[in-house]
Write a protein that holds these residues in place. Sequence first.
Motif, PDB file in Angstrom:
ATOM      1  N   SER A 244       0.634   2.014  -2.197  1.00 44.96           N
ATOM      2  CA  SER A 244      -0.224   1.164  -2.927  1.00 44.96           C
ATOM      3  C   SER A 244      -0.192   1.906  -4.382  1.00 44.96           C
ATOM      4  O   SER A 244       0.193   2.925  -5.012  1.00 44.96           O
ATOM      5  CB  SER A 244      -1.737   1.114  -2.565  1.00 44.96           C
ATOM      6  N   VAL A 245      -0.722   0.962  -5.420  1.00 42.53           N
ATOM      7  CA  VAL A 245      -0.718   1.331  -6.779  1.00 42.53           C
ATOM      8  C   VAL A 245      -2.161   0.941  -7.176  1.00 42.53           C
ATOM      9  O   VAL A 245      -2.694  -0.198  -6.984  1.00 42.53           O
ATOM     10  CB  VAL A 245       0.343   0.511  -7.530  1.00 42.53           C
ATOM     11  N   VAL A 246      -2.782   1.917  -7.932  1.00 36.44           N
ATOM     12  CA  VAL A 246      -4.306   1.692  -8.205  1.00 36.44           C
ATOM     13  C   VAL A 246      -4.186   1.526  -9.576  1.00 36.44           C
ATOM     14  O   VAL A 246      -3.702   2.132 -10.310  1.00 36.44           O
ATOM     15  CB  VAL A 246      -5.060   3.020  -8.051  1.00 36.44           C
ATOM     16  N   VAL A 247      -5.047   0.086  -9.957  1.00 39.67           N
ATOM     17  CA  VAL A 247      -4.954  -0.321 -11.592  1.00 39.67           C
ATOM     18  C   VAL A 247      -6.451  -0.097 -12.021  1.00 39.67           C
ATOM     19  O   VAL A 247      -7.389  -0.814 -11.554  1.00 39.67           O
ATOM     20  CB  VAL A 247      -4.092  -1.705 -11.524  1.00 39.67           C
ATOM     21  N   LEU A 248      -6.506   0.200 -13.174  1.00 39.62           N
ATOM     22  CA  LEU A 248      -7.907   0.274 -13.659  1.00 39.62           C
ATOM     23  C   LEU A 248      -8.434  -0.771 -14.807  1.00 39.62           C
ATOM     24  O   LEU A 248      -7.169  -0.930 -15.596  1.00 39.62           O
ATOM     25  CB  LEU A 248      -8.123   1.744 -14.311  1.00 39.62           C
ATOM     26  N   GLY A 249      -9.381  -1.052 -14.663  1.00 38.75           N
ATOM     27  CA  GLY A 249      -9.964  -1.988 -15.921  1.00 38.75           C
ATOM     28  C   GLY A 249      -8.915  -3.162 -15.993  1.00 38.75           C
ATOM     29  O   GLY A 249      -9.126  -3.628 -16.903  1.00 38.75           O
TER      30      GLY A 249
END
Length: 426
Positions: A337-342
């Motif tokens: 998984s990749v976590v994306v902010l905002g």
Amino acid sequence: MTATAAPQLKHEVKDLALAPLGNQRIEWAGREMPVLKQIRDRFAKEKPFEGIRIVACCHVTTETAHLAIALKAGGADSILIASNPLSTQDDVAACLVADYGIPVFAIKGEDSETYNRHVQIALDHRPNIIIDDGSDVVATLVKERKEQLSDIIGTTEETTTGIVRLRAMLNDGVLSFPAMNVNDADTKHFFDNRYGTGQSTLDGIIRATNVLLAGKTTVVAGYGWCGKGTAMRARGLGANVIVTEIDPIKAIEAVMDGFRVMPMAEAAPLADLFITVTGNKHVIRPEHFEVMKDGAIVCNSGHFDIEIDLKSLGAKASEVKDVRPFTQQYKLPSGKSVVVLGEGRLINLAAAEGHPSAVMDMSFANQALGCEYLVKNTGKLEPGLYSIPAEVDKDIARLKLQAMGIQIDTLTAEQVEYINSWTSGT
Ligand code: NAD
Ligand code: SAH
């Protein structure tokens, strides 16, 4: 949402009942904005904007509130819209409408359609001056409202990307009025882009994720003013920082500042956290996502939500899940998984409060004085990009030092003579 509820004042804000909180927070920010306060006091006496309509397209924050209040004190008939769908502080928007009688059209989380409608509302105000942050209002005016061009005295532009867009308009021969380059004033980018972005970007990442930065391998893409500040502050918190660049000079600078420098393709598998601050497009792309560590965190603090190719990531993902406010986890077919902010938008303004007031004091002093300069020179300036005059820039620095209680030396007569002569050498 309240629309058009305050007496005779058109507005679109989330909830006017938030005004008291906004008022308290605006007052707090004012403690760190002494330079703008002095300008506002002078404007209140001299009324330089009497009869002038100003549209400000800025992040609607406690700091922008002080700019809007200063313009109003100077007699301007102004309205404020958001320069980003995620950065509005709803309590501030409410307070400006309810307590200061300034029309605001901005709601945190507004969709793109609402954002664009607010740009149109701003232009319906028939501005004489446009304070822009990224050049969205000016670009819309130039494309869609040519009949209003004759109303315009000029524009003042806040950020690097806006300046890039204004230069492109000039090259295409479509900019028919003067533009004050606020971003390139020394008292703007040296401090706002570097120390402001440095601190507030990390603030945004921490508020969104609560991760420990010490020991995290962190990629900072772009080693311009914002990148330098971000890399410096990430290192200060114990991160192991890698810089990526496309400019050989900036790359050498990063190396000599003690950072590892390499292409994104090499950095992608190494890092826990990625921060883009380039002003460019698709700096992190599918080939990079594919090789990232499981759970890598990706965010942007540059202009617009295009530095990370989120469309491609979304198309690949089997699932996108909100895991915390401003934090989304994209599950990839590989199981990683990749976590994306905002949502890939400026993380410092989406998840935190943007730059602290003390730096915005100088940025917005430049904005206020840039607007005054345009009015004083109405009809005298050819279309083009104009620097904030050097003496204004220095005055802002002087006032800031004064407010900080810091004195500096002055040249002696002997020194003045020495630095102006060529005859005395070694
Ligand atoms: P800058 O021009 O000083 O720096 C940008 C750097 O990115 C340059 O050194 C350039 O060579 C590099 N770059 C360009 N493409 C790249 C790529 N593909 N890979 C790696 N590096 C690349 O600009 P700046 O003042 O640092 O501003 C950067 C962006 O941040 C702009 O979009 C600006 O509008 C925005 N900005 C954001 C904030 C904020 O509050 N988050 C504050 C000020 C500016
Ligand atoms: N419309 C663009 C905005 C670029 S943001 C977008 O949505 O991507 C970059 C600018 O935000 C900087 O130049 C900085 O001066 C401004 N900024 C940062 N913190 C701020 C704050 N607290 N209040 C108002 N503006 C702020």
